[in-house]
Enzyme design. Structure first.
Site, mmCIF file in Angstrom:
data_model
loop_
_atom_site.group_PDB
_atom_site.id
_atom_site.type_symbol
_atom_site.label_atom_id
_atom_site.label_comp_id
_atom_site.label_asym_id
_atom_site.label_seq_id
_atom_site.Cartn_x
_atom_site.Cartn_y
_atom_site.Cartn_z
ATOM 1 N N GLU A 145 -92.404 -50.790 -64.296
ATOM 2 C CA GLU A 145 -91.858 -50.747 -62.933
ATOM 3 C C GLU A 145 -91.994 -49.363 -62.302
ATOM 4 O O GLU A 145 -92.223 -49.234 -61.098
ATOM 5 C CB GLU A 145 -90.365 -51.134 -62.953
ATOM 6 C CG GLU A 145 -90.078 -52.532 -63.473
ATOM 7 C CD GLU A 145 -90.530 -53.608 -62.495
ATOM 8 O OE1 GLU A 145 -90.593 -53.316 -61.287
ATOM 9 O OE2 GLU A 145 -90.843 -54.728 -62.959
ATOM 10 N N PRO A 170 -65.739 -50.516 -29.633
ATOM 11 C CA PRO A 170 -64.313 -50.628 -29.333
ATOM 12 C C PRO A 170 -63.511 -49.341 -29.494
ATOM 13 O O PRO A 170 -62.337 -49.319 -29.177
ATOM 14 C CB PRO A 170 -63.842 -51.672 -30.333
ATOM 15 C CG PRO A 170 -64.795 -51.583 -31.470
ATOM 16 C CD PRO A 170 -66.101 -51.128 -30.920
ATOM 17 N N ASP A 220 -66.547 -45.035 -18.676
ATOM 18 C CA ASP A 220 -65.344 -45.755 -18.281
ATOM 19 C C ASP A 220 -64.130 -45.268 -19.044
ATOM 20 O O ASP A 220 -64.261 -44.607 -20.063
ATOM 21 C CB ASP A 220 -65.507 -47.234 -18.657
ATOM 22 C CG ASP A 220 -66.330 -47.970 -17.629
ATOM 23 O OD1 ASP A 220 -66.676 -47.353 -16.617
ATOM 24 O OD2 ASP A 220 -66.619 -49.149 -17.867
ATOM 25 N N LYS A 252 -62.021 -47.378 -13.805
ATOM 26 C CA LYS A 252 -61.776 -48.768 -14.199
ATOM 27 C C LYS A 252 -60.404 -48.931 -14.836
ATOM 28 O O LYS A 252 -60.244 -49.594 -15.829
ATOM 29 C CB LYS A 252 -62.849 -49.286 -15.169
ATOM 30 C CG LYS A 252 -64.211 -49.537 -14.578
ATOM 31 C CD LYS A 252 -64.184 -50.805 -13.748
ATOM 32 C CE LYS A 252 -65.529 -51.030 -13.091
ATOM 33 N NZ LYS A 252 -66.549 -51.256 -14.067
ATOM 34 N N THR A 295 -68.424 -55.583 -29.443
ATOM 35 C CA THR A 295 -67.415 -55.967 -28.454
ATOM 36 C C THR A 295 -66.016 -55.945 -29.080
ATOM 37 O O THR A 295 -65.867 -56.034 -30.305
ATOM 38 C CB THR A 295 -67.755 -57.351 -27.863
ATOM 39 O OG1 THR A 295 -66.883 -57.604 -26.769
ATOM 40 C CG2 THR A 295 -67.617 -58.455 -28.900
ATOM 41 N N MET A 310 -58.221 -58.521 -21.611
ATOM 42 C CA MET A 310 -57.389 -58.190 -20.444
ATOM 43 C C MET A 310 -56.203 -59.149 -20.324
ATOM 44 O O MET A 310 -55.855 -59.591 -19.247
ATOM 45 C CB MET A 310 -58.236 -58.237 -19.160
ATOM 46 C CG MET A 310 -59.339 -57.189 -19.164
ATOM 47 S SD MET A 310 -60.579 -57.426 -17.882
ATOM 48 C CE MET A 310 -61.664 -58.613 -18.643
ATOM 49 N N GLY A 364 -57.562 -51.617 -30.915
ATOM 50 C CA GLY A 364 -58.209 -51.991 -32.172
ATOM 51 C C GLY A 364 -59.278 -50.998 -32.602
ATOM 52 O O GLY A 364 -59.948 -50.385 -31.781
HETATM 53 N N1 SAH Z 1 -67.034 -54.735 -22.486
HETATM 54 C C1 SAH Z 1 -65.809 -54.664 -23.248
HETATM 55 C C2 SAH Z 1 -64.677 -55.377 -22.577
HETATM 56 C C3 SAH Z 1 -64.276 -54.804 -21.262
HETATM 57 S S1 SAH Z 1 -62.888 -55.627 -20.567
HETATM 58 C C4 SAH Z 1 -66.061 -55.206 -24.653
HETATM 59 O O1 SAH Z 1 -67.106 -55.806 -24.916
HETATM 60 O O2 SAH Z 1 -65.196 -55.027 -25.507
HETATM 61 C C5 SAH Z 1 -61.575 -54.629 -21.128
HETATM 62 C C6 SAH Z 1 -60.754 -55.367 -22.165
HETATM 63 O O3 SAH Z 1 -61.374 -55.272 -23.436
HETATM 64 C C7 SAH Z 1 -59.399 -54.754 -22.405
HETATM 65 O O4 SAH Z 1 -58.466 -55.175 -21.429
HETATM 66 C C8 SAH Z 1 -59.068 -55.318 -23.752
HETATM 67 O O5 SAH Z 1 -58.657 -56.658 -23.654
HETATM 68 C C9 SAH Z 1 -60.391 -55.321 -24.446
HETATM 69 N N2 SAH Z 1 -60.572 -54.145 -25.324
HETATM 70 C C10 SAH Z 1 -61.544 -53.218 -25.263
HETATM 71 N N3 SAH Z 1 -61.442 -52.325 -26.271
HETATM 72 C C11 SAH Z 1 -60.368 -52.694 -26.988
HETATM 73 C C12 SAH Z 1 -59.727 -52.199 -28.148
HETATM 74 N N4 SAH Z 1 -60.186 -51.107 -28.788
HETATM 75 N N5 SAH Z 1 -58.632 -52.839 -28.616
HETATM 76 C C13 SAH Z 1 -58.159 -53.931 -27.997
HETATM 77 N N6 SAH Z 1 -58.729 -54.457 -26.900
HETATM 78 C C14 SAH Z 1 -59.813 -53.862 -26.394
#
Ligand code: SAH
Length: 468
Positions: free
Chosen positions: A22, A230, A253, A275, A336, A389, A418
């Site tokens: 090998e 996140p 943002d 935002k 996300t 949201m 989170g």
């Molecule tokens: N584009 C983003 C969402 C934007 S809308 C994505 O894909 O995550 C914004 C919402 O995302 C917040 O109101 C909340 O509900 C959620 N969000 C984003 N980051 C977060 C986190 N670290 N913990 C909890 N909720 C989160």
């Protein structure tokens, strides 16, 4: 420097590997990647080497090295990869006597050259060596460099090769030529190649070249719509990190965490686009306009958004303007909030026993009520509902689901911030969660997960913070 790094041209060169296991196979592979014509001397071969021999890809001499010492002068490079010290010694002595470069695998004292850890983006190749002191360390370092040199880098070098003489003829002043290449190889043409769009890259490069020749305008700018994930900066994609570090301007943002913003190049301009709920710092159409104008001024613009730009992120609207104005852009997905929060809260979004589908909805309030959602469909069992949201409307959401047939004891969780060190997970049921949340001093952003999968949190929670 204990060893001089060189790049050895071995195209069609006869090279010898002694040994058929090998380890020999790995060396044979490396030599073949460099185009060498490989001979293997060994009484027996491992299955993969046998296959190579049968396919005519290597030449196999079945026997002991000692019987073939006289053949050695025909080779340009010799490797010994056997587990027999006497054979390795013999190969080394014979090669050295002929001034042939020789490498005995894992035996630095019997090597006149050593193999580096290789990052192959041919024709671009990077090599890392620890001078034989710690191959593992060299390999770890290679991992880091791999992440820094995107896979399309070889294609980028080919682009430069294709245009080299044309650019040389068009821009005769060496320093102007250097500036042109520096800008092309770090700018829009490079990014287009790296995202697999070589045709467009050529068009942009030709346009930039024409502009450079006439001395008229700046090179084309580009907008990268990038998901920042996140919160935890470790959850950025490799591409997001690279673009953030190269950007001239970052439009960001509120949701983009300070830890991610700390990765932006120190001299880059930062523009806050806000935002905040009900307090949009910049109206959406102005953001769209801003991105287009910045790109037109020739700058590399990163539009950085929390999570993924295409999930409740208005990413679509922003690129529509760019598309309409012919500005080159790229969308880089991010993790996300649903994926990030679910993972860090130990709540799988689907599960064979509890949920076969998962729906992402916005719980955004409009005039005090949750915007139209298909409650009947959301109330169907065996699914998970993720609400973005949803903090303000939490009670209304839980009530509506119960009114449409969900049991009051359907498990539900709210996750605050989170994936960050401020993460807090509050679990309950449709009936109890709003009250439990109201008792706590919960801070945005928060995500709500509803469904039987929430039960798993108790067993699977693994990420613990002080919930500051
Ligand atoms: N584009 C983003 C969402 C934007 S809308 C994505 O894909 O995550 C914004 C919402 O995302 C917040 O109101 C909340 O509900 C959620 N969000 C984003 N980051 C977060 C986190 N670290 N913990 C909890 N909720 C989160």
């Amino acid at each position: 420097m204990d060893y001089l790094p060189l790049f050895f041209k071995l195209t069609d060169a006869p090279c010898l590997v002694v040994g058929g296991g090998e380890v020999a196979l790995r060396k044979v592979d490396t030599l073949r990647r460099a185009g060498a014509s490989v001979t293997v001397i060994s009484p027996a071969l491992c299955p993969a080497l046998t296959e190579l021999a049968e396919g005519g890809h290597i030449h196999w001499v079945a026997g002991e090295f000692a019987a073939y010492v006289s053949e050695l002068p025909g080779f340009r490079l010799v490797i010994s990869a056997t587990d027999r010290a006497d054979v390795n010694q013999a190969v080394y002595r014979a090669a050295v006597a002929l001034n042939l470069p020789v490498n005995v695998v894992d035996c630095p004292e019997l090597c006149t050259f050593i193999f580096p850890a290789i990052i192959d983006r041919s024709p671009v190749v990077a090599a890392v060596s620890s001078g034989g002191v710690s191959p593992v360390l060299a390999r770890l370092l290679r991992g880091r460099i791999e992440a820094l040199i995107p896979p399309g880098f070889g294609e980028l070098a080919r682009l430069a090769e294709r245009y080299r003489s044309q650019v040389k003829a068009a821009l005769t002043d060496p320093s102007r030529r250097r500036r042109f290449w520096e800008s092309a190889l770090q700018g829009t043409p490079a990014e287009l190649v790296l995202s697999g769009r070589s045709g467009e890259a050529e068009a942009v490069l030709e346009r930039d070249l024409a502009a450079a020749v006439s001395g008229s305008s700046a090179a084309a700018g580009m907008v990268y719509l990038v998901g920042a994930g996140p919160g935890d900066p470790d959850l950025l994609t490799v591409r997001a990190l690279r673009l953030i570090q190269e950007a001239d301007v970052v439009v960001y943002d509120r949701l983009v965490s300070p830890e991610v913003m700390a990765l932006v190049r120190k001299d880059a301009e930062r523009i806050y686009a806000g935002k905040q709920r009900s307090e949009h710092t910049l109206p959406q159409d102005q953001i769209n306009r801003l991105l287009a104008d910045l790109a037109k001024s020739g700058r590399r613009v990163v539009r950085l958004k929390g999570g993924d730009p295409f999930i409740f992120g208005r990413g679509g609207e922003e690129i529509e303007t760019l598309m309409a104005e012919g500005i080159v852009f790229q969308v880089v997905p991010g993790i996300t909030a649903a994926s990030g929060c679910a993972a860090y809260a130990g709540i799988p979004l689907t599960h064979r026993d509890y949920a076969q589908s998962c729906t992402f909805v916005t719980g955004h309030l409009k005039d005090g009520t949750v915007i139209d959602l298909d409650w009947r469909r959301l109330a169907v069992p065996q699914q998970t509902i993720v609400i973005y949201m949803g903090l303000q409307g939490l009670e209304a959401i839980c009530d509506s689901l119960q009114a449409h047939g969900c049991a009051p004891d359907l498990p539900a969780a709210l996750i605050q911030q989170g994936t960050t060190r401020h993460q807090v997970v509050v679990t309950g049921t449709l009936a109890s969660l709003p009250g439990k949340v109201a008792e706590r001093n919960i801070k945005a952003p928060t995500l709500v997960i509803i469904g039987q999968v929430v039960r798993l949190h108790e067993r699977l929670a693994w990420f613990h913070t002080d919930g500051a």
